[in-house]
Design an enzyme around this catalytic site. Sequence first.
Site, PDB file in Angstrom:
ATOM      1  N   CYS A  97       0.877  -1.180   0.000  1.00 33.86           N
ATOM      2  CA  CYS A  97       0.000   0.000   0.000  1.00 33.86           C
ATOM      3  C   CYS A  97       0.909   1.223   0.000  1.00 33.86           C
ATOM      4  O   CYS A  97       0.903   2.032   0.932  1.00 33.86           O
ATOM      5  CB  CYS A  97      -0.919   0.005   1.219  1.00 33.86           C
ATOM      6  SG  CYS A  97      -1.876  -1.518   1.455  1.00 33.86           S
ATOM      7  N   ALA A  98       1.696   1.347  -1.060  1.00 34.33           N
ATOM      8  CA  ALA A  98       2.826   2.287  -1.063  1.00 34.33           C
ATOM      9  C   ALA A  98       2.407   3.745  -1.076  1.00 34.33           C
ATOM     10  O   ALA A  98       3.109   4.603  -0.547  1.00 34.33           O
ATOM     11  CB  ALA A  98       3.732   1.993  -2.262  1.00 34.33           C
ATOM     12  N   GLY A 120       4.765   6.936  -1.316  1.00 33.20           N
ATOM     13  CA  GLY A 120       6.070   6.318  -1.132  1.00 33.20           C
ATOM     14  C   GLY A 120       6.952   6.767   0.001  1.00 33.20           C
ATOM     15  O   GLY A 120       8.160   6.516  -0.035  1.00 33.20           O
ATOM     16  N   GLY A 121       6.406   7.377   1.035  1.00 35.87           N
ATOM     17  CA  GLY A 121       7.243   7.789   2.161  1.00 35.87           C
ATOM     18  C   GLY A 121       8.036   6.642   2.759  1.00 35.87           C
ATOM     19  O   GLY A 121       9.250   6.743   2.963  1.00 35.87           O
ATOM     20  N   LYS A 122       7.373   5.526   3.010  1.00 36.18           N
ATOM     21  CA  LYS A 122       8.053   4.372   3.613  1.00 36.18           C
ATOM     22  C   LYS A 122       8.844   3.601   2.554  1.00 36.18           C
ATOM     23  O   LYS A 122       9.878   3.005   2.855  1.00 36.18           O
ATOM     24  CB  LYS A 122       7.035   3.472   4.313  1.00 36.18           C
ATOM     25  CG  LYS A 122       6.340   4.177   5.474  1.00 36.18           C
ATOM     26  CD  LYS A 122       5.298   3.305   6.136  1.00 36.18           C
ATOM     27  CE  LYS A 122       4.532   4.092   7.195  1.00 36.18           C
ATOM     28  NZ  LYS A 122       3.664   5.140   6.632  1.00 36.18           N
ATOM     29  N   ASP A 143       0.109  -0.045  -5.448  1.00 41.39           N
ATOM     30  CA  ASP A 143      -1.008   0.767  -4.969  1.00 41.39           C
ATOM     31  C   ASP A 143      -2.148   0.689  -5.985  1.00 41.39           C
ATOM     32  O   ASP A 143      -1.925   0.357  -7.153  1.00 41.39           O
ATOM     33  CB  ASP A 143      -0.582   2.221  -4.758  1.00 41.39           C
ATOM     34  CG  ASP A 143      -1.490   2.937  -3.770  1.00 41.39           C
ATOM     35  OD1 ASP A 143      -1.195   2.898  -2.557  1.00 41.39           O
ATOM     36  OD2 ASP A 143      -2.509   3.505  -4.193  1.00 41.39           O
ATOM     37  N   CYS A 149      -1.729   3.774  11.046  1.00 40.32           N
ATOM     38  CA  CYS A 149      -1.564   5.008  11.816  1.00 40.32           C
ATOM     39  C   CYS A 149      -2.831   5.244  12.643  1.00 40.32           C
ATOM     40  O   CYS A 149      -3.346   6.350  12.720  1.00 40.32           O
ATOM     41  CB  CYS A 149      -1.234   6.201  10.929  1.00 40.32           C
ATOM     42  SG  CYS A 149      -2.418   6.515   9.608  1.00 40.32           S
ATOM     43  N   ASP A 170       1.123  -1.415   4.935  1.00 43.27           N
ATOM     44  CA  ASP A 170       0.800  -0.172   5.652  1.00 43.27           C
ATOM     45  C   ASP A 170      -0.671   0.092   5.358  1.00 43.27           C
ATOM     46  O   ASP A 170      -1.014   0.847   4.453  1.00 43.27           O
ATOM     47  CB  ASP A 170       1.701   0.954   5.145  1.00 43.27           C
ATOM     48  CG  ASP A 170       1.495   2.248   5.907  1.00 43.27           C
ATOM     49  OD1 ASP A 170       0.955   2.198   7.029  1.00 43.27           O
ATOM     50  OD2 ASP A 170       1.847   3.318   5.376  1.00 43.27           O
TER      51      ASP A 170
END
Length: 403
Positions: free
Chosen positions: A231-232, A235-237, A255, A353, A300
Site C-alpha cells: 500500500c505504497a 512512497g514515504g516508507k 497501490d 496510523c 501499511d
Amino acid sequence: MRLHRNLVFAVIDGLHEIFNEGAYADKVVQKLLKRDKRWGSRDRGFVAETTYEIVRWKRLYAEIAEVRQPYSRENLWRIFAVWATLRGITLPDWKQIGTTPTRRIKGRFDELSTIRKFRESIPDWMDAIGEKELGAQWDKEISALNKQAPVVLRANSLKITRDKLRSILEDEKIDTEFIKGYPDALQLIERANVFSTEAFKNGFFEVQDGSSQLVAKFLDPKPGERVIDTCAGAGGKTLHLAALMKNKGQIIAMDLYQNKLKELKRRARRAGAHNIEPRVIESTKDIKKLHGKADRVLIDAPCSGLGVLSRNPDAKWKLQPEFLDKIRETQAQILENYAKMVKPGGTLVYATCSILPSENQNQVKDFLTSDIGKEFTFAKDKKILCSESGFDGFYMALLEKKI
C-alpha cells in the site's frame, strides 16, 4: 497582536470551504497561501496556523458561539471572535465582528472545559469509541492529538548523513535537533518552509513523522532482498526501505492509484532511489503473480487515521463511524490476500496510523487464526501513542512465515 483585515478575510474564506464545502484543510491552506504575493512569512504563518487552529477546535468554538452548521459568513465571524477572545487578542472595530461578549465567552469556555467531548472538540461517537477501546488512556491520547504536530525530517542516507544534513540546513537558517532513538531523524526547532531549501531539492531529506520512520526499520529489509510495499501510496516508507537496502535488491511498490505511484516516481528520482518498481494493482491477478515471491512484505494498511489527528485535524469532522466498520473489513481482506506474497521463511509487517486495538492487535489476532494466518507466527509488535512519544499514533506487528 494586531489583526489585519486581508489576513482574517482569507481565514474566513478558508473556513467556509472546509466547513461548508467539505474541502480538505491542507489543500485549502495551500491555496490561501498563494493568495497575495506581498504576504511575508509571518502573514502566511498567521493564515495557516489560525485556520488549522479553528478547524481543530471547531466544536468547542461553535458551541461557545452558539452557531450550527451550515455556517453563514456571520457564523464564521462569530467563531473567529471566540478564537481571538480566548487568545487575549483585542478585536478591531469591524462591522463583521460587531459586539463580542468577552466575559460570556470566557465563562462558557470554563463551563464546557469540564466536558471532554467539548474540551477536546470531538464528535460524540469518536469520544465513545476512544473511551471504549483505550479506557483511561483516551483522556491523555486525545489531548496529545489536539496539539500541533512537530515537523520531523528523515535524512536520506543514500545521499547524506544526518549530521551533514543538519549542518547544511543550519547554513540555510533552519535549526534542527536530534531525536533520541530515531537515528535518521531531525526535528525542526521552529517551523519553516523546508520544501524551498536547496537541501530538499537535492533529495537530502524527506518530511516524515518520527513514528512513521520506525516502520521500515521494523521490517528490517536487507540489501539484495525482494521487498513488496503493498500500500505504497506516494512512497514515504518505500523511499526509507530503499535507503535501508542501499539501493540493492528490488522493491515492488504497489497501490490502487496510478497518480500516487506517479508521485512516488518523482520523489524516488529526487532521492536517488533506483531499486523501486511501481506497480498499479488493477486486479487480483497482480497479487497472485507474486504469491510466495517476497522476502519481506509491508502492509501499511488503510485505516481510520486516528493516530494522526494532530496533523490532520479536519479528519475529526470528515470521519464517520460507519467508515470504521468498512475499513476493518478492508484491513482483514488485505491482510489475508497480501500475506500470500510472503515466501516461506519470509517476514510480514502489518502497520496502521491508528490507535484503536480493533484496527491493530485485534486484526492481527484474528488473522493468525485464519487458514493463511496459521502459516505465520507472531514475532513482536509495537504500539506508539502520541501522548507517550510526542509523534503520531502508530501500530506495527511483525509476523514470520513458517518454513
